[in-house]
Design a protein around this motif. Structure first.
Motif, PDB file in Angstrom:
ATOM      1  N   UNK A  57       0.818  -1.221   0.000  1.00  0.00           N
ATOM      2  CA  UNK A  57       0.000   0.000   0.000  1.00  0.00           C
ATOM      3  C   UNK A  57       0.850   1.269   0.000  1.00  0.00           C
ATOM      4  N   UNK A  58       0.447   2.232  -0.802  1.00  0.00           N
ATOM      5  CA  UNK A  58       1.097   3.537  -0.838  1.00  0.00           C
ATOM      6  C   UNK A  58       0.119   4.543  -1.418  1.00  0.00           C
ATOM      7  N   UNK A  59       0.302   5.805  -1.052  1.00  0.00           N
ATOM      8  CA  UNK A  59      -0.601   6.850  -1.541  1.00  0.00           C
ATOM      9  C   UNK A  59      -0.148   7.435  -2.868  1.00  0.00           C
ATOM     10  N   UNK A  60       1.137   7.321  -3.158  1.00  0.00           N
ATOM     11  CA  UNK A  60       1.670   7.824  -4.423  1.00  0.00           C
ATOM     12  C   UNK A  60       3.085   7.297  -4.607  1.00  0.00           C
ATOM     13  N   UNK A  61       3.606   7.439  -5.825  1.00  0.00           N
ATOM     14  CA  UNK A  61       4.950   6.985  -6.163  1.00  0.00           C
ATOM     15  C   UNK A  61       5.677   8.123  -6.872  1.00  0.00           C
ATOM     16  N   UNK A  80       1.967   0.568 -11.145  1.00  0.00           N
ATOM     17  CA  UNK A  80       1.318   1.277 -10.032  1.00  0.00           C
ATOM     18  C   UNK A  80      -0.005   1.907 -10.465  1.00  0.00           C
ATOM     19  N   UNK A  81      -0.031   2.536 -11.624  1.00  0.00           N
ATOM     20  CA  UNK A  81      -1.254   3.211 -12.051  1.00  0.00           C
ATOM     21  C   UNK A  81      -2.360   2.191 -12.324  1.00  0.00           C
ATOM     22  N   UNK A  82      -1.982   0.992 -12.748  1.00  0.00           N
ATOM     23  CA  UNK A  82      -2.969  -0.065 -12.945  1.00  0.00           C
ATOM     24  C   UNK A  82      -3.622  -0.447 -11.609  1.00  0.00           C
ATOM     25  N   UNK A  83      -2.904  -0.218 -10.512  1.00  0.00           N
ATOM     26  CA  UNK A  83      -3.411  -0.498  -9.166  1.00  0.00           C
ATOM     27  C   UNK A  83      -4.071   0.724  -8.536  1.00  0.00           C
ATOM     28  N   UNK A  84      -4.226   1.793  -9.320  1.00  0.00           N
ATOM     29  CA  UNK A  84      -4.897   2.988  -8.827  1.00  0.00           C
ATOM     30  C   UNK A  84      -4.010   3.931  -8.040  1.00  0.00           C
ATOM     31  N   UNK A  85      -2.688   3.752  -8.119  1.00  0.00           N
ATOM     32  CA  UNK A  85      -1.752   4.596  -7.374  1.00  0.00           C
ATOM     33  C   UNK A  85      -1.228   5.703  -8.289  1.00  0.00           C
ATOM     34  N   UNK A  86      -1.362   6.963  -7.907  1.00  0.00           N
ATOM     35  CA  UNK A  86      -0.857   8.055  -8.745  1.00  0.00           C
ATOM     36  C   UNK A  86       0.674   8.078  -8.783  1.00  0.00           C
ATOM     37  N   UNK A  87       1.211   8.464  -9.919  1.00  0.00           N
ATOM     38  CA  UNK A  87       2.651   8.471 -10.140  1.00  0.00           C
ATOM     39  C   UNK A  87       3.112   9.880 -10.481  1.00  0.00           C
ATOM     40  N   UNK A  88       4.199  10.302  -9.809  1.00  0.00           N
ATOM     41  CA  UNK A  88       4.829  11.599 -10.058  1.00  0.00           C
ATOM     42  C   UNK A  88       6.196  11.332 -10.674  1.00  0.00           C
ATOM     43  N   UNK A  89       6.516  11.985 -11.776  1.00  0.00           N
ATOM     44  CA  UNK A  89       7.817  11.827 -12.420  1.00  0.00           C
ATOM     45  C   UNK A  89       8.517  13.166 -12.562  1.00  0.00           C
TER      46      UNK A  89
END
Length: 448
Positions: A57-61, A80-89
């Motif tokens: 579990x995590x709120x974002x990556x 991660x995005x497939x699991x609903x986790x937002x990604x910041x690059x």
């Protein structure tokens, strides 16, 4: 709140471990950690060392991206995005090609993160991430490095520290001039010394990761007396022009400098002029500068690139011979890489000489292949020439011959043969290495 940091590998071969020589601490991750409030939980996973627990579990990556790691970064982001986790690059590649990165991340940071990271964190807390954040060049006193997330990870025992950013030289192939807009800035010496002291007891050698430690000779001279009092051994990267100044070289040595990485790039002056690297042609070339470095016991890591318009089949052997005659501690012989966002990439694109539309994403591309068509050689000739140059330079005869003039510092000489042996064993290890994970079965998930 939990924010997971990920450092992506260049890629993974099936059933093989990642190359040990590439496993240094990822300093950008530590800089992001230093900017993140203490109440945010920040697990960290290094794709080069360990499996990423995508279901944890995590709120974002947050993922820093370089061009060579872009494909793998997008694979990780898709998981991660497939699991609903937002990604910041963020990072160099995101700034060079923001439209591409925005296809695979919920939010991108363009430019330097220091000026906008607090805003990113606040928006994340409130579930209101923006698609784009535009970082600005800021006072480097804002840099706060927190290495606590590296504990327990198996990195090479070298302490990475940033003392300055950017470079003023307009080299055609270099992404640094694009990212930093040909501006050089140095961190204040108190911040650098404070960071050094926090890890001095844990490291025997430091690498100042500046793009060009000698970006300003005046400013660099100002920090050398303080570094001398710190009593540490260090290596760095700098342009050849600084080595023509023997007084500066002497000050470097007194300050603890034991080695410098210098981009010689080519022995052909026409190539250097085409590269817009006129600094390498000043004061009669390389000889005097290298003599100054040898005189004061500073080892040289020379880098050479091939595939430029005036290269021939003889260019590889000439570079090896020069590096051996100058007894370079180590040397790199690689093909020229056209990074997106650089004048070189634009020129080759206009001349229709690119072999792939986006080589860093193309499934056909492999590490050490030439992603463009050179003027006088074939792409395969450049790849083979680089490989043969490495074999010749890291052969036993060359290693022993070069060792004789690398004895002035006991610490560096003690490590000379282990380091050269490592390169000897990995002459062809990177050849054909995939960008991205060969075993990944997913599909890149784009932002809708």
């Amino acid at each position: 709140m939990r924010l997971t940091f990920i450092h992506p590998a260049i890629g993974h071969r099936k059933n093989e471990s990642y190359l040990r020589s590439w496993q240094m601490e990822p300093l950008p991750i530590a800089a992001l950690k230093g900017l993140t409030p203490a109440d945010v939980d920040t697990p960290f996973f290094d794709d080069r060392l360990e499996l990423i627990p995508f279901d944890r579990p995590t709120d974002a990556v947050a993922i820093p991206v370089e061009t060579y790691t872009a494909k793998r970064a997008y694979q990780i982001a898709s998981e991660y995005r497939r699991r609903g986790v937002p990604v910041i690059m963020g990072g160099f590649h995101v700034t060079l090609v923001p439209d591409e990165a925005a296809r695979f991340a919920d939010a991108i940071v363009i430019g330097e993160a220091e000026s906008v990271w607090a805003e990113v964190i606040d928006d994340l807390r409130h579930g209101a991430l923006k698609p784009h954040y535009q970082g600005q060049q800021t006072d480097l006193r804002q840099v706060k490095v927190d290495r606590s997330l590296f504990q327990g990870k198996r990195y090479l025992p070298i302490g990475l520290i940033e003392t300055g950013r950017g470079c003023r030289f307009p080299c055609e192939f270099c992404a640094v001039q694009t990212f930093y807009q040909r501006r050089y800035r140095r961190r204040d010496v108190d911040s650098v010394l404070g960071e050094l002291m926090t890890i001095k007891a844990q490291k025997k050698l430091f690498f100042f990761v500046d793009d060009n430690f000698a970006g300003s000779l005046r400013e660099s001279r100002g920090v050398l007396p303080e570094l001398a009092r710190a009593d540490v051994r260090w290596v760095t990267q700098m342009s050849i022009n600084a080595a023509h100044d023997e007084g500066f070289v002497q000050e470097l040595a007194k300050a603890g400098c034991r080695g410098v990485l210098i981009g010689f790039e080519s022995l052909n002056e026409d190539n250097l002029l085409l590269m817009n690297k006129r600094v390498n042609t000043m004061k009669g070339g390389f000889g005097g500068a290298l003599a100054n470095l040898r005189k004061h016991g500073i080892a040289v890591y020379g880098t050479f690139v091939f595939g430029y318009d005036h290269d021939t089949l003889e260019s590889f052997g000439e570079a090896v011979q020069f590096a051996r005659e100058q007894s370079m501690y180590i040397a790199a012989f690689n093909h020229m890489t056209p990074f997106p966002g650089t004048p070189l990439y634009t020129r080759l694109e206009e001349e229709k000489r690119l072999r792939f539309e986006n080589w860093w994403l193309d499934d056909r591309y492999r590490y050490n292949e030439l992603p463009f068509f050179p003027a006088n050689l074939t792409p395969q000739q450049v790849t083979d020439g680089c490989l043969s140059a490495r074999k010749a330079f890291y052969g036993w005869r060359s290693m022993f011959q070069r060792s004789w003039r690398n004895r002035s510092d006991f610490f560096m000489f003690r490590n000379y043969f282990p380091i050269n042996w490592l390169h000897h064993n990995e002459v062809s290890a990177r050849n054909g290495y995939p960008l991205g994970d060969e075993g990944w079965q997913g599909k890149l998930l784009e932002v809708k």
